[in-house]
Design an enzyme around this catalytic site. Structure first.
Site, PDB file in Angstrom:
ATOM      1  N   GLU A  14      40.284  30.562  35.349  1.00  0.00           N
ATOM      2  CA  GLU A  14      40.007  31.039  36.717  1.00  0.00           C
ATOM      3  C   GLU A  14      39.181  29.956  37.384  1.00  0.00           C
ATOM      4  O   GLU A  14      37.989  29.828  37.128  1.00  0.00           O
ATOM      5  CB  GLU A  14      39.280  32.384  36.677  1.00  0.00           C
ATOM      6  CG  GLU A  14      39.312  33.106  38.008  1.00  0.00           C
ATOM      7  CD  GLU A  14      38.025  32.964  38.784  1.00  0.00           C
ATOM      8  OE1 GLU A  14      37.904  31.968  39.547  1.00  0.00           O
ATOM      9  OE2 GLU A  14      37.149  33.820  38.637  1.00  0.00           O
ATOM     10  N   CYS A  44      33.779  32.786  43.545  1.00  0.00           N
ATOM     11  CA  CYS A  44      35.061  32.076  43.580  1.00  0.00           C
ATOM     12  C   CYS A  44      36.025  32.707  44.574  1.00  0.00           C
ATOM     13  O   CYS A  44      36.697  32.006  45.328  1.00  0.00           O
ATOM     14  CB  CYS A  44      35.682  32.061  42.188  1.00  0.00           C
ATOM     15  SG  CYS A  44      34.736  31.137  40.956  1.00  0.00           S
TER      16      CYS A  44
END
Length: 469
Positions: free
Chosen positions: A243, A277
């Protein structure tokens, strides 16, 4: 319930080299973290190898029961964990911050324990019977970031443990104490050896990625580091879930109500002071409502208090480290130099202690400006004007990342049509960044590959095996 001092004492290194961790809001010492090396990592991996077969042999029900007990242990220490997290990472206790993150840890443990995981019959036609099973990988390496250190550690370790693996965690050098404390609490309810944490530098992370006894790496962090892990892991053909960086776009359609969506836009962009993020980092607003959205968003943002995390009134904190502060400052200065209009913020106080950058909104900015094109990962949001939906979609898709995105509209059906055109792993409608333990999450393009959460996330922590016959 243990006290805060007892929690710190439980992770204090008994010997060896240490490093003092400082509060990014005040500069005061939080505690001393051990500096582990490659030899420490090798010992942890060996212990994990030895403990893993017995853990795997317990089966799903017993492992789930252990995760539930671990969740209870987190709840018992929740306030102490939240205070440590607030001091080390900088995020306030309140709002979607430290207490929220610790609560998410126990919630995710429970959700992961509750997901049914039965063999799947893939063919049963009277002649052939084939079932898909998922066996443990063995030892999983989990490398986490500094922005949500506890929560993302649980996102990695909970499914790995549930699937019968042992886990070695390598936390960020910026936030080791939070993860050391979390693992200490979890290990009150887990067998020895199956979960360990190694608090070291880049050489430890590199060794973890190349270690022959590690079967999979779970990594959340920058795209550059993700690429390095891919290279390091290639020699042993490790499984990977990555990720990586994102620069999420949000598109506001012309029928949206600016006042209705303003608070959702704010938290989509500024949760954890923008250090997320999958935060909203580029906002595209139709020309018809552009000024109204700017005004409504500025009103909401100006009312959100920022300061030291232990002050119960604050909901925004500092940037976690000087490097990130400098990145945000550079990008906002680039926007100002280009003639963009600063609606709020953009003027950090040089005399204020800590890495505080004020909540910043920047309007009338070109889509190619560095504040738009680069991931700022902080409390600064560029707002870009568009005239057609085709133009907005093209700008949203122009970058080489695609973690999340969002579409904002009074017409959810129309919003879903636009969402289907956006290149991102998740597209939210009238919200941004929310995750759910049963909904798969992952990126496209250079935001990584593999998914976390839900049944698909559990499967990614196992080795598929077909039994045919």
């Amino acid at each position: 319930m243990e006290t805060y001092d007892a929690l710190l004492a439980s992770i204090a290194p008994a010997s060896g080299e240490t490093r003092t961790i400082l509060d990014p809001a005040t500069g005061q010492a939080v505690g001393d973290a051990p500096i582990h090396g490659v030899e420490d990592l090798d010992r942890a991996v060996a212990a994990a190898q030895a403990a893993q077969p017995a853990w795997a042999a317990l089966g799903h029900d017993a492992r789930s029961a252990a995760l539930l007990k671990a969740a209870d242990a987190v709840d018992r220490a929740a306030e102490e964990l939240a205070r440590l997290l607030s001091r080390e990472q900088g995020k306030p206790l309140n709002g979607p911050n430290a207490r929220f993150e610790v609560g998410a840890c126990s919630a995710w443990l429970r959700a992961t324990a509750s997901i049914p995981m039965e063999p799947e019959t893939v063919v049963d036609d009277g002649e052939t019977h084939a079932e898909m099973h998922y066996r443990p990988i063995g030892v999983v390496g989990a490398i986490g970031p500094w922005n949500w250190p506890m929560m993302i550690a649980v996102w990695q370790l909970a499914p790995a443990l549930r699937m019968g693996n042992a886990v070695v965690v390598k936390p960020s050098e910026y936030t080791p104490l939070s993860v050391l404390a979390l693992v200490s609490i979890l290990n009150q309810e887990l067998p020895d050896g199956i979960l360990s944490v190694v608090s070291g530098g880049r050489e430890v992370g590199a060794r973890l990625a190349e270690h022959p006894a590690i079967g999979k790496i779970m990594f959340t962090g920058s795209t550059a580091t993700g690429k390095a892990i891919i290279r390091s892991s290639a020699g042993t053909v490790k499984r990977l879930t990555l990720e990586l960086g994102g620069n999420d776009a949000g598109i506001v359609l012309p029928d949206a109500d600016p006042k209705t969506i303003a608070e959702g836009l704010f938290w989509g962009a500024f949760i954890n002071t923008g250090q997320t993020c999958a935060a909203l980092k580029r906002l595209y607003v139709h020309d018809d409502i552009y000024d109204d959205v700017c005004e409504a968003l500025t009103t909401v943002a100006a009312a959100m208090p920022m300061g030291v995390g232990l002050d119960e009134a604050n909901v925004l904190g500092p940037l976690q480290n000087r490097q990130q502060f400098d990145i945000v400052a550079r990008l906002v200065e680039a926007a100002k130099d280009s003639g963009a209009r600063v609606l709020l913020g953009g003027n950090p106080d040089p005399d204020q202690p800590g890495f505080f950058y004020p909540t910043t909104l920047v309007a009338d900015i070109d889509n190619g400006n560095p504040l738009v094109a680069e991931e700022q990962f902080g409390p600064a949001l560029p707002i870009i004007r568009y005239r057609t939906v085709d133009e907005a979609v093209a700008m949203a898709n122009a970058l080489d990342v695609g973690l999340g995105a969002s579409v904002w509209s009074a017409d959810p059906a129309e919003a879903r049509k636009v969402a289907a055109r956006i290149e991102a792993g998740t597209v939210w409608i009238n919200s941004h960044g929310g995750v759910h333990p049963m909904i798969p999450f992952g990126g496209v393009k250079q935001s990584g590959y593999g998914v976390e959460f839900g049944v698909d996330g559990l499967k990614s922590l196992g080795v598929p095996q077909v039994i045919n016959g």
